[in-house]
Scaffold this motif. Structure first.
Motif, PDB file in Angstrom:
ATOM      1  N   ILE A 433     -19.461 -33.272   9.528  1.00 32.30           N
ATOM      2  CA  ILE A 433     -20.423 -32.343  10.113  1.00 32.30           C
ATOM      3  C   ILE A 433     -20.462 -32.523  11.627  1.00 32.30           C
ATOM      4  O   ILE A 433     -20.475 -31.552  12.384  1.00 32.30           O
ATOM      5  CB  ILE A 433     -21.819 -32.564   9.504  1.00 32.30           C
ATOM      6  N   SER A 434     -20.464 -33.787  12.081  1.00 32.49           N
ATOM      7  CA  SER A 434     -20.506 -34.024  13.533  1.00 32.49           C
ATOM      8  C   SER A 434     -19.807 -35.302  13.969  1.00 32.49           C
ATOM      9  O   SER A 434     -19.607 -35.493  15.174  1.00 32.49           O
ATOM     10  CB  SER A 434     -21.964 -34.071  14.012  1.00 32.49           C
ATOM     11  N   SER A 435     -19.446 -36.185  13.050  1.00 29.78           N
ATOM     12  CA  SER A 435     -18.853 -37.462  13.445  1.00 29.78           C
ATOM     13  C   SER A 435     -17.535 -37.251  14.181  1.00 29.78           C
ATOM     14  O   SER A 435     -16.705 -36.446  13.771  1.00 29.78           O
ATOM     15  CB  SER A 435     -18.606 -38.322  12.199  1.00 29.78           C
ATOM     16  N   ASP A 436     -17.355 -37.970  15.286  1.00 28.60           N
ATOM     17  CA  ASP A 436     -16.189 -37.896  16.171  1.00 28.60           C
ATOM     18  C   ASP A 436     -16.189 -36.670  17.073  1.00 28.60           C
ATOM     19  O   ASP A 436     -15.138 -36.270  17.596  1.00 28.60           O
ATOM     20  CB  ASP A 436     -14.871 -37.969  15.382  1.00 28.60           C
ATOM     21  N   GLY A 437     -17.345 -36.084  17.291  1.00 27.61           N
ATOM     22  CA  GLY A 437     -17.451 -35.055  18.324  1.00 27.61           C
ATOM     23  C   GLY A 437     -16.805 -33.740  17.965  1.00 27.61           C
ATOM     24  O   GLY A 437     -16.626 -33.399  16.800  1.00 27.61           O
ATOM     25  N   ASP A 438     -16.440 -32.971  18.983  1.00 27.41           N
ATOM     26  CA  ASP A 438     -16.029 -31.584  18.787  1.00 27.41           C
ATOM     27  C   ASP A 438     -14.816 -31.402  17.879  1.00 27.41           C
ATOM     28  O   ASP A 438     -14.701 -30.407  17.184  1.00 27.41           O
ATOM     29  CB  ASP A 438     -15.717 -30.929  20.143  1.00 27.41           C
ATOM     30  N   GLY A 439     -13.894 -32.331  17.884  1.00 27.15           N
ATOM     31  CA  GLY A 439     -12.688 -32.140  17.098  1.00 27.15           C
ATOM     32  C   GLY A 439     -11.722 -31.187  17.783  1.00 27.15           C
ATOM     33  O   GLY A 439     -11.978 -30.667  18.876  1.00 27.15           O
ATOM     34  N   TYR A 440     -10.595 -30.933  17.121  1.00 27.96           N
ATOM     35  CA  TYR A 440      -9.562 -30.101  17.735  1.00 27.96           C
ATOM     36  C   TYR A 440      -8.586 -29.649  16.652  1.00 27.96           C
ATOM     37  O   TYR A 440      -8.528 -30.207  15.556  1.00 27.96           O
ATOM     38  CB  TYR A 440      -8.804 -30.892  18.813  1.00 27.96           C
ATOM     39  N   SER A 441      -7.819 -28.642  16.982  1.00 25.77           N
ATOM     40  CA  SER A 441      -6.755 -28.164  16.106  1.00 25.77           C
ATOM     41  C   SER A 441      -5.424 -28.687  16.647  1.00 25.77           C
ATOM     42  O   SER A 441      -5.142 -28.565  17.845  1.00 25.77           O
ATOM     43  CB  SER A 441      -6.739 -26.637  16.064  1.00 25.77           C
ATOM     44  N   ASP A 442      -4.624 -29.293  15.777  1.00 25.06           N
ATOM     45  CA  ASP A 442      -3.363 -29.905  16.199  1.00 25.06           C
ATOM     46  C   ASP A 442      -2.266 -29.535  15.198  1.00 25.06           C
ATOM     47  O   ASP A 442      -1.882 -30.357  14.353  1.00 25.06           O
ATOM     48  CB  ASP A 442      -3.537 -31.419  16.292  1.00 25.06           C
ATOM     49  N   PRO A 443      -1.740 -28.307  15.258  1.00 28.28           N
ATOM     50  CA  PRO A 443      -0.722 -27.892  14.283  1.00 28.28           C
ATOM     51  C   PRO A 443       0.522 -28.774  14.292  1.00 28.28           C
ATOM     52  O   PRO A 443       1.088 -29.062  13.229  1.00 28.28           O
ATOM     53  CB  PRO A 443      -0.398 -26.457  14.716  1.00 28.28           C
ATOM     54  N   VAL A 444       0.967 -29.217  15.472  1.00 29.25           N
ATOM     55  CA  VAL A 444       2.172 -30.046  15.548  1.00 29.25           C
ATOM     56  C   VAL A 444       1.929 -31.390  14.883  1.00 29.25           C
ATOM     57  O   VAL A 444       2.737 -31.871  14.061  1.00 29.25           O
ATOM     58  CB  VAL A 444       2.609 -30.227  17.012  1.00 29.25           C
ATOM     59  N   GLY A 445       0.803 -32.037  15.191  1.00 21.78           N
ATOM     60  CA  GLY A 445       0.479 -33.299  14.553  1.00 21.78           C
ATOM     61  C   GLY A 445       0.323 -33.155  13.050  1.00 21.78           C
ATOM     62  O   GLY A 445       0.744 -34.027  12.282  1.00 21.78           O
ATOM     63  N   GLY A 446      -0.260 -32.032  12.626  1.00 27.71           N
ATOM     64  CA  GLY A 446      -0.397 -31.780  11.198  1.00 27.71           C
ATOM     65  C   GLY A 446       0.944 -31.667  10.492  1.00 27.71           C
ATOM     66  O   GLY A 446       1.118 -32.164   9.370  1.00 27.71           O
TER      67      GLY A 446
END
Length: 510
Positions: A433-446
């Motif tokens: 829900i909120s742990s580790d802040g905003d987060g991000y999308s990382d298609p390459v890492g995925g």
């Protein structure tokens, strides 16, 4: 007497119980005691639990919410409509000082498969109204919706995802643990910016745990989610202490038995659980089943209270042969027997395991060698194999998981090192829900993670929750994400959708 109180007393049939001499006192009302909102949970065909806690000063340092030492009467109502014109159940319950003035009412006698509304009254104040549902009768299999969430760190950001979840009006919300965090920003260096502060430091006493629960419950987005639908809850580690395992603490700080006892009591006091959850021996019995007619059975597990200590000093490790030891337990013998019996005896079209930690194998090292997170099922491989064999013999198993702050959709196989081994089911991992802040999308890492772990179908680092629609022919899971939580008001969007057809044990590739 104010109009809301007159209406409430009339519809509960309690008006005649108020002595005339008490009326002037009612005009001099105390502060609103319903600052922590309302909640319902553990629905059944004939009822559910409704909860509130009286706390006019929720952040009072002694953990009693400003209520003083006297016990207090609380009136309650359940109605068929939002206006409470058709009240069908009502009564009075005692909010006791010893239980931090929390109340758990186990409402019965309701119609199966129906929507209801509930509220409380105390000290001249009326609580917000909550919405709850009874489950369908056995034999019925109407479609339903449910949401899954985990890991809400107050200091890392706002609980916007809870608000967006509430706006979708699910029939059930399944919380998978880390409802709150027992530490505080001052306890250790923080990788994330601190958006809002916990009151107090690391939880140690009963007052500390009560105060932490109360602070979280004051959040309006969390209150909205509790009021929107019944919840089925289980815990993970942070409700007690990071990475605790059975009788073993997660830290070297002395006094773990007392902290655990305090955490158990405070957790029960603040969750919509039945009285049977709190056992005479001090154990909290969270292992239980919620059935939705013949459509779905939610098998709710506790992966903390009965496990052996994590192998190899915990953490993410290379090697660690101890994790392969067949004697190591995570669920424990009793819970395993309960799960096996529940799966074998289930009549449900969908069998949903609500549990806390990553079930699929996950190699965190890219390239040669293997690096495993030993707090999850990778630290308890023999017991995982047994669970997977049980799932492989079960109709439509779907595992709900939290903990890791990253959304995943995983295929579960009976042998993760053999891509051709039989499919046991699917795993849907909720991000935080909120742990580790905003987060991000990382298609390459995925893509790199999926190449190392071919049973991982989807991975996303943003914050959010899972929203599912279960029907007799298919279960559809939407991974809902918000672009930020370090400021308020983020919109939600669907990052990915996966459909599991009846009998498929895998995601529909279309």
């Amino acid at each position: 007497m104010d109009t809301s109180r007159r209406t409430f007393l009339a519809t509960t049939g309690l008006a005649g119980l108020v002595p005339a001499g008490a009326l002037p006192a009612l005009r001099r009302r105390a502060a609103d005691p319903f600052t922590l909102g309302v909640a319902s949970g553990d629905p059944a065909p004939d009822g559910f639990v409704i909860w509130t806690r009286l706390a006019p000063r929720p952040l009072a340092a002694d953990g009693h919410g400003g209520m003083g030492s006297a016990d207090t009467d609380v009136e309650w109502q359940v109605a068929e409509d939002r206006a409470f014109a058709r009240v069908v159940r009502s009564g009075r319950v005692r909010a006791r000082h010893a239980s931090a003035h929390s109340v758990h009412v186990e409402v019965t006698g309701l119609r199966p498969g129906a929507e209801y509304f509930y509220r409380f009254r105390a000290q001249g104040h009326l609580s917000p109204a909550g919405r709850s549902l009874t489950t369908p009768a056995p034999g019925a299999a109407p479609s339903m919706t449910f949401a899954a969430a985990s890991c809400a760190y107050y200091e890392h950001g706002y609980f916007t995802a809870y608000r967006r979840m509430a706006e979708q009006h699910p029939d059930l919300i399944v919380h998978l643990g880390d409802y709150f965090y027992e530490d505080s920003a001052g306890d250790k260096p923080q990788a994330q910016p601190i958006i809002r502060r916990h009151v107090g430091g690391k939880c140690a006493s009963l007052a500390d745990y009560r105060l932490r629960h109360a602070q979280y419950k004051t959040d309006p987005d969390l209150q909205a989610a509790h009021a929107a639908a019944p919840w089925a809850v289980t815990w993970d580690d942070h409700e007690v202490e990071n990475n605790w395992a059975g009788t073993t603490p997660g830290t070297k700080v002395p006094g773990f038995p007392a902290r655990k006892k305090a955490a158990i009591r405070a957790y029960y006091e603040h969750m919509p659980l039945r009285a049977s959850a709190l056992r005479p021996n001090g154990e909290l019995r969270l292992t239980r089943q919620v059935t939705w007619g013949d459509l779905a059975a939610f098998h709710i597990l506790d992966t903390r209270q009965y496990r052996d200590d994590q192998p190899c000093e915990d953490g993410v490790r290379v090697g660690c042969d101890a994790r392969l030891d067949a004697r190591r337990v995570l669920l424990g013998a009793g819970q395993l027997r309960w799960l096996d019996a529940g799966l074998r005896g289930s009549r449900a079209r969908w069998n949903v395991l609500a549990q806390q930690i990553f079930l699929a194998q996950r190699d965190h090292r890219l390239g040669p060698g293997a690096e495993m997170a030993l707090d999850g099922w990778d630290g308890y491989t023999a017991e995982r194999d047994r669970v997977l064999r049980g799932l492989a013999a079960t109709r439509n198993p779907v595992v709900l998981t939290g903990d890791v702050h990253v959304a995943h959709a995983n295929e579960l196989r009976t042998d993760f090192d053999d891509p051709g081994s039989p499919r046991a089911g699917v795993e849907l991992v909720a991000t935080s829900i909120s742990s580790d802040g905003d987060g991000y999308s990382d298609p390459v890492g995925g893509q790199l993670v999926r190449a190392e772990n071919p049973h991982v179908t989807f991975i996303d680092q943003r914050r959010g929750y899972i929203f599912c629609r279960a029907a007799p022919d298919a279960l559809r899971a939407e991974f809902r994400t918000v672009p930020y939580i370090t400021r308020r008001g983020a919109p939600a969007a669907t990052a990915a959708t996966f459909t599991v057809p009846d009998g498929a044990r895998t995601f529909d590739p279309r």
